[in-house]
Design an enzyme around this catalytic site. Structure first.
Site, short mmCIF file in Angstrom:
data_model
loop_
_atom_site.label_atom_id
_atom_site.label_comp_id
_atom_site.label_asym_id
_atom_site.label_seq_id
_atom_site.Cartn_x
_atom_site.Cartn_y
_atom_site.Cartn_z
N CYS A 101 -57.99 21.13 -3.82
CA CYS A 101 -57.86 20.27 -2.78
C CYS A 101 -58.87 20.63 -1.87
O CYS A 101 -58.93 21.71 -1.20
CB CYS A 101 -56.59 19.93 -2.18
N GLU A 157 -53.01 16.70 -10.99
CA GLU A 157 -52.21 17.39 -10.31
C GLU A 157 -52.58 18.41 -9.37
O GLU A 157 -53.66 18.77 -9.33
CB GLU A 157 -51.40 18.46 -11.49
N ARG A 208 -40.75 24.22 -9.23
CA ARG A 208 -42.26 24.28 -9.11
C ARG A 208 -42.65 22.69 -8.92
O ARG A 208 -43.06 21.95 -9.69
CB ARG A 208 -42.89 24.72 -10.40
#
Length: 466
Positions: free
Chosen positions: A79, A117, A168
């Protein structure tokens, strides 16, 4: 575009060691392009998948597209901040970031399904703009995508569905190509953040469900054992728990314990300028110390008031409910303190040196155990690279079971659109097993016949030439 007898093709971007490859390969997919710039991770990827990952995300020049046509684009992308200048279109705002490269591939190839993801925080308030750009950009390219993320964790899946005893939570972004005329209507996320098939995450039992390796398999354990200082920290806080238990304290505090905040309530002074969270923290510690002062002082005297402990080891977080001692827990040495949890499932593997410690064995998780937590098969081989690199790669990786479940559910939810553009993919998902663990995966090696590797539910493996 599917090729020959292959039900569907996929590209694997920011591939790491191949978590997405394992998930999509378990459904019969064939990788036609992979990208991983980290040389050590790329070497592990090639070693296990017999497929070389490129170092470039898209092309040699501005004119030649290197990524071939494919049915599925998978990416565990980093990101990055996007431009907030003006009122630009989504793709323009993403220019100059790694996500822009993904958009360029989507614009050129229009794969049927996109599977992305990222960390949970990408949907947080600090990344609100980035999230909006991602959704808007995908919709501009004709992809149907929910404005709300899929947040999922492998500990929510039962073992028979590919689950693993690791919490997670990751954000998955799933999108299906429907054309720009229909892509702007919002849809529900394909997967909800909840246990699957009535599974209770409290049912995990780390030793048997992982399973933990027996000592005879570990060889030289020195690398996994605790250092002298780490052993002292664990022993001291174990004595703290045992002292409270012997003193009749049946319920240990759920708030963080900080030795430096131990003070009698009569002596506590909290300045008005103190932040509310810190004031609450100081009061709770003072109340706890005052209530159990005799027990706590006896413990502190035995351990010289933890004078030689670094600041982060003078803090303690008990999240192990009714466990009798630290021997019944999983221990995490965090910058914020020593945290202990029930030996059901572990905290998330991270790409730094916070590998979970098995309390009863007084050692860290082994690389093989960490690989199991990520859902990688038993035959997965990291070669002779430093173990620090292996832990880093696993901490950065995609959990196979979670990715498989999210992808499978998304394709099933959008099957009408998928079947029209990629019938092989649609049929592969409907014919596929509930778990990637049950899949038979084929690997091609020009020097050897096809090898079939089968993972049995027990974790045992067989290899047969075909």
């Amino acid at each position: 575009m599917s090729m020959g007898s292959t039900p569907f093709t996929f590209v694997d971007l920011f591939a790491g060691v191949g978590g997405f490859h394992a998930a999509l390969g378990a459904l019969g997919g064939k990788c036609v392009y992979a990208v991983e710039k980290d040389r050590e991770a790329a070497a592990v990827y090639e070693r296990n998948w017999n497929f070389r990952a490129h170092g470039d995300i898209i092309d040699d020049t501005e004119t030649r597209m290197r990524v071939p046509e494919h049915d599925v684009l998978a990416a565990g992308f980093p990101c990055q901040p996007f431009s907030k200048s003006g009122f630009q279109r989504g793709m323009d705002e993403a220019r100059g970031t790694l996500f822009w490269n993904i958009l360029r591939i989507l614009e050129a190839r229009r794969p049927t399904v996109v599977l992305l993801e990222n960390v949970r925080n990408i949907y947080g308030p600090r990344h609100k703009h980035e999230w909006e750009v991602i959704v808007r950009s995908l919709r501009e390219l004709g992809y149907q995508v929910s404005s709300r993320p899929i947040v999922f964790s492998p500990h929510l899946l039962p073992p028979e569905r590919g689950g693993r005893p690791q919490i997670r939570e990751r954000v998955f972004i799933t999108a299906t190509y429907v054309g720009s005329e229909h892509s702007h209507a919002d849809v529900e996320p394909s997967v909800l953040r909840q246990p699957i098939d009535g599974w209770s995450p409290k049912s995990w039992e780390l030793h048997s469900d992982l399973p933990v390796q027996p000592d005879k398999e570990l060889g030289n354990r020195l690398r996994l054992n605790l250092t002298s200082a780490e052993t002292t920290w664990v022993e001291a806080w174990n004595d703290f728990v045992l002292s409270l238990r012997r003193g009749g304290v049946s319920k240990l505090p759920g708030f963080p314990i900080w030795v430096d905040a131990f003070i009698h309530m009569d002596d506590l002074v909290v300045p008005d300028s103190t932040a509310h969270w810190k004031a609450t923290f100081l009061r709770k510690n003072a109340e706890f110390y005052t209530r159990h002062r005799e027990l706590i002082e006896g413990w502190l005297e035995r351990w010289d008031y933890l004078r030689d402990f670094p600041a982060s080891r003078r803090k303690f977080e008990w999240q192990a409910q009714d466990a009798e001692s630290l021997l019944d827990t999983v221990i995490h040495l965090r910058p914020s303190g020593l945290r202990v949890k029930q030996a059901t499932y572990t905290p998330a593997l991270v790409a730094i040196t916070q590998t979970s410690i098995l309390g009863d064995l007084q050692r860290r998780l082994s690389p093989r155990e960490a690989a199991r937590l990520q859902g990688l098969p038993e035959w997965f081989d990291f070669g002779d690279q430093p173990e620090s690199a292996t832990y880093k790669q696993l901490g950065n990786g995609v959990n196979v079971g979670a990715a498989y479940h999210v992808f499978r559910e998304h394709v099933r939810k959008t099957i009408r659109h998928v079947r029209r553009r990629a019938p092989g993919l649609a049929e592969a998902v409907y014919a596929g097993a509930l778990s990637p663990d049950a899949a038979v995966e084929r690997y091609w090696d020009p020097e050897r016949p096809v090898i079939l590797r089968v993972r049995r539910p027990s974790g045992a493996n067989i290899q047969t030439a075909g």
